[in-house]
Design a protein around this motif. Structure first.
Motif, PDB file in Angstrom:
ATOM      1  N   ALA A  96      35.910 -15.735 -18.980  1.00 30.22           N
ATOM      2  CA  ALA A  96      34.579 -16.140 -18.521  1.00 30.22           C
ATOM      3  C   ALA A  96      34.234 -17.546 -19.020  1.00 30.22           C
ATOM      4  O   ALA A  96      34.857 -18.066 -19.942  1.00 30.22           O
ATOM      5  N   ALA A  97      33.231 -18.132 -18.415  1.00 26.46           N
ATOM      6  CA  ALA A  97      32.763 -19.447 -18.845  1.00 26.46           C
ATOM      7  C   ALA A  97      32.140 -19.327 -20.238  1.00 26.46           C
ATOM      8  O   ALA A  97      31.701 -18.254 -20.656  1.00 26.46           O
ATOM      9  N   GLU A  98      32.111 -20.457 -20.943  1.00 20.25           N
ATOM     10  CA  GLU A  98      31.590 -20.444 -22.314  1.00 20.25           C
ATOM     11  C   GLU A  98      30.145 -19.963 -22.374  1.00 20.25           C
ATOM     12  O   GLU A  98      29.769 -19.206 -23.272  1.00 20.25           O
ATOM     13  N   THR A  99      29.332 -20.385 -21.417  1.00 18.28           N
ATOM     14  CA  THR A  99      27.925 -19.960 -21.415  1.00 18.28           C
ATOM     15  C   THR A  99      27.813 -18.444 -21.248  1.00 18.28           C
ATOM     16  O   THR A  99      26.950 -17.808 -21.861  1.00 18.28           O
ATOM     17  N   GLU A 100      28.696 -17.872 -20.450  1.00 20.33           N
ATOM     18  CA  GLU A 100      28.672 -16.426 -20.239  1.00 20.33           C
ATOM     19  C   GLU A 100      29.118 -15.694 -21.501  1.00 20.33           C
ATOM     20  O   GLU A 100      28.571 -14.641 -21.853  1.00 20.33           O
ATOM     21  N   ARG A 101      30.114 -16.257 -22.193  1.00 18.33           N
ATOM     22  CA  ARG A 101      30.569 -15.640 -23.445  1.00 18.33           C
ATOM     23  C   ARG A 101      29.460 -15.691 -24.499  1.00 18.33           C
ATOM     24  O   ARG A 101      29.259 -14.734 -25.253  1.00 18.33           O
ATOM     25  N   GLU A 102      28.744 -16.826 -24.549  1.00 19.52           N
ATOM     26  CA  GLU A 102      27.654 -16.956 -25.510  1.00 19.52           C
ATOM     27  C   GLU A 102      26.536 -15.956 -25.202  1.00 19.52           C
ATOM     28  O   GLU A 102      25.946 -15.358 -26.111  1.00 19.52           O
ATOM     29  N   LEU A 103      26.256 -15.775 -23.908  1.00 19.04           N
ATOM     30  CA  LEU A 103      25.233 -14.811 -23.510  1.00 19.04           C
ATOM     31  C   LEU A 103      25.664 -13.391 -23.879  1.00 19.04           C
ATOM     32  O   LEU A 103      24.849 -12.579 -24.335  1.00 19.04           O
ATOM     33  N   CYS A 104      26.960 -13.125 -23.727  1.00 14.02           N
ATOM     34  CA  CYS A 104      27.501 -11.814 -24.093  1.00 14.02           C
ATOM     35  C   CYS A 104      27.306 -11.553 -25.584  1.00 14.02           C
ATOM     36  O   CYS A 104      26.890 -10.452 -25.984  1.00 14.02           O
ATOM     37  N   LEU A 105      27.604 -12.555 -26.413  1.00 15.05           N
ATOM     38  CA  LEU A 105      27.436 -12.402 -27.858  1.00 15.05           C
ATOM     39  C   LEU A 105      25.971 -12.169 -28.225  1.00 15.05           C
ATOM     40  O   LEU A 105      25.650 -11.360 -29.095  1.00 15.05           O
ATOM     41  N   LYS A 106      25.068 -12.886 -27.552  1.00 15.22           N
ATOM     42  CA  LYS A 106      23.648 -12.730 -27.809  1.00 15.22           C
ATOM     43  C   LYS A 106      23.192 -11.319 -27.457  1.00 15.22           C
ATOM     44  O   LYS A 106      22.460 -10.668 -28.222  1.00 15.22           O
ATOM     45  N   ARG A 107      23.624 -10.840 -26.310  1.00 15.70           N
ATOM     46  CA  ARG A 107      23.233  -9.493 -25.878  1.00 15.70           C
ATOM     47  C   ARG A 107      23.828  -8.427 -26.795  1.00 15.70           C
ATOM     48  O   ARG A 107      23.202  -7.401 -27.058  1.00 15.70           O
ATOM     49  N   SER A 108      25.049  -8.670 -27.259  1.00 13.45           N
ATOM     50  CA  SER A 108      25.682  -7.731 -28.176  1.00 13.45           C
ATOM     51  C   SER A 108      24.909  -7.652 -29.486  1.00 13.45           C
ATOM     52  O   SER A 108      24.694  -6.569 -30.041  1.00 13.45           O
ATOM     53  N   SER A 109      24.451  -8.803 -29.980  1.00 15.31           N
ATOM     54  CA  SER A 109      23.649  -8.841 -31.202  1.00 15.31           C
ATOM     55  C   SER A 109      22.325  -8.109 -31.011  1.00 15.31           C
ATOM     56  O   SER A 109      21.886  -7.349 -31.874  1.00 15.31           O
ATOM     57  N   GLU A 110      21.685  -8.330 -29.856  1.00 13.55           N
ATOM     58  CA  GLU A 110      20.419  -7.652 -29.550  1.00 13.55           C
ATOM     59  C   GLU A 110      20.622  -6.146 -29.460  1.00 13.55           C
ATOM     60  O   GLU A 110      19.779  -5.372 -29.909  1.00 13.55           O
ATOM     61  N   LEU A 111      21.744  -5.749 -28.873  1.00 14.82           N
ATOM     62  CA  LEU A 111      22.056  -4.325 -28.753  1.00 14.82           C
ATOM     63  C   LEU A 111      22.203  -3.688 -30.132  1.00 14.82           C
ATOM     64  O   LEU A 111      21.677  -2.593 -30.390  1.00 14.82           O
ATOM     65  N   ASN A 112      22.925  -4.366 -31.026  1.00 18.96           N
ATOM     66  CA  ASN A 112      23.100  -3.844 -32.390  1.00 18.96           C
ATOM     67  C   ASN A 112      21.763  -3.725 -33.113  1.00 18.96           C
ATOM     68  O   ASN A 112      21.509  -2.743 -33.816  1.00 18.96           O
TER      69      ASN A 112
END
Length: 202
Positions: A52-68
């Motif tokens: 995925a694009a870098e922006t999408e990976r960063e969004l994924c990490l952000k959402r993963s953190s929010e989920l935790n």
């Protein structure tokens, strides 16, 4: 808190309840919550975004953190109540949190005296047996008070869920939230007393 919610989920993405597709209710099935957490965690796993694009990976990490964060809060009954009150702008911590409940004033006064005496005795190298016995009794009493507050908080949480199911008016909901806020403040005060005693006894 263990019964699954049945009302329509909130859709606000900044709402931890909405992250799991839940309404703002306080009795949540832990097995279902964990299963949903694992399912969402897998969808957000970095391996799924290798190309995925870098922006999408960063969004994924952000959402993963929010989920935790959401999972950590919602799986804890007390944190869940605090979070709900925060969402509803009803969490008020202030001077009342730092004041002893009127019916505990005498016990708190005696506790503080005993703590002062214990510190002085430690400094002087005196025998601590009697003082420790008094403080252990106080620790037990305040521990029982903490358990009673938690029981009242659970009862009020059930009343809140019933009010949500019944589409209760704002006045009824605010009354329940005000009661939960008072109980949280009382809990914080009593818990601090227990922690202080444990610290001096250790």
């Amino acid at each position: 808190m263990s019964t699954p919610a049945t009302t329509k989920p909130n859709t606000d993405p900044s709402d931890y309840f909405a992250v799991f597709g839940l309404p703002r209710k306080l009795w949540i099935g832990m097995d279902a919550l964990e299963q949903k957490f694992l399912q969402l965690s897998w969808k957000l796993h970095p391996d799924n975004f290798v190309n995925a694009a870098e922006t999408e990976r960063e969004l994924c990490l952000k959402r993963s953190s929010e989920l935790n964060d959401a999972y950590r809060v919602l799986r804890d009954p007390v944190a869940r109540v605090e979070y709900l009150l925060g969402l509803e702008n009803m969490r008020k911590e202030g001077e009342h949190k730092q004041q002893a409940p009127p019916e505990l004033l005498e016990e708190v006064f005696e506790l503080n005296e005993s703590l002062d005496e214990l510190r002085e005795a430690k400094s002087a190298g005196d025998d601590l047996t009697g003082l420790k016995s008094r403080l252990e009794a106080a620790e037990k009493n305040f521990g029982e008070e903490l358990a009673e507050v938690d029981a009242q908080l659970q009862t009020t949480a059930r009343e809140w869920d019933a009010a949500v199911d019944a589409n209760a008016d704002d006045a009824a909901r605010k009354k329940l939230m005000s009661r939960m806020n008072d109980l949280l403040n009382r809990r914080a005060y009593v818990r601090n007393l227990v922690v202080n005693v444990q610290k001096e006894l250790s």
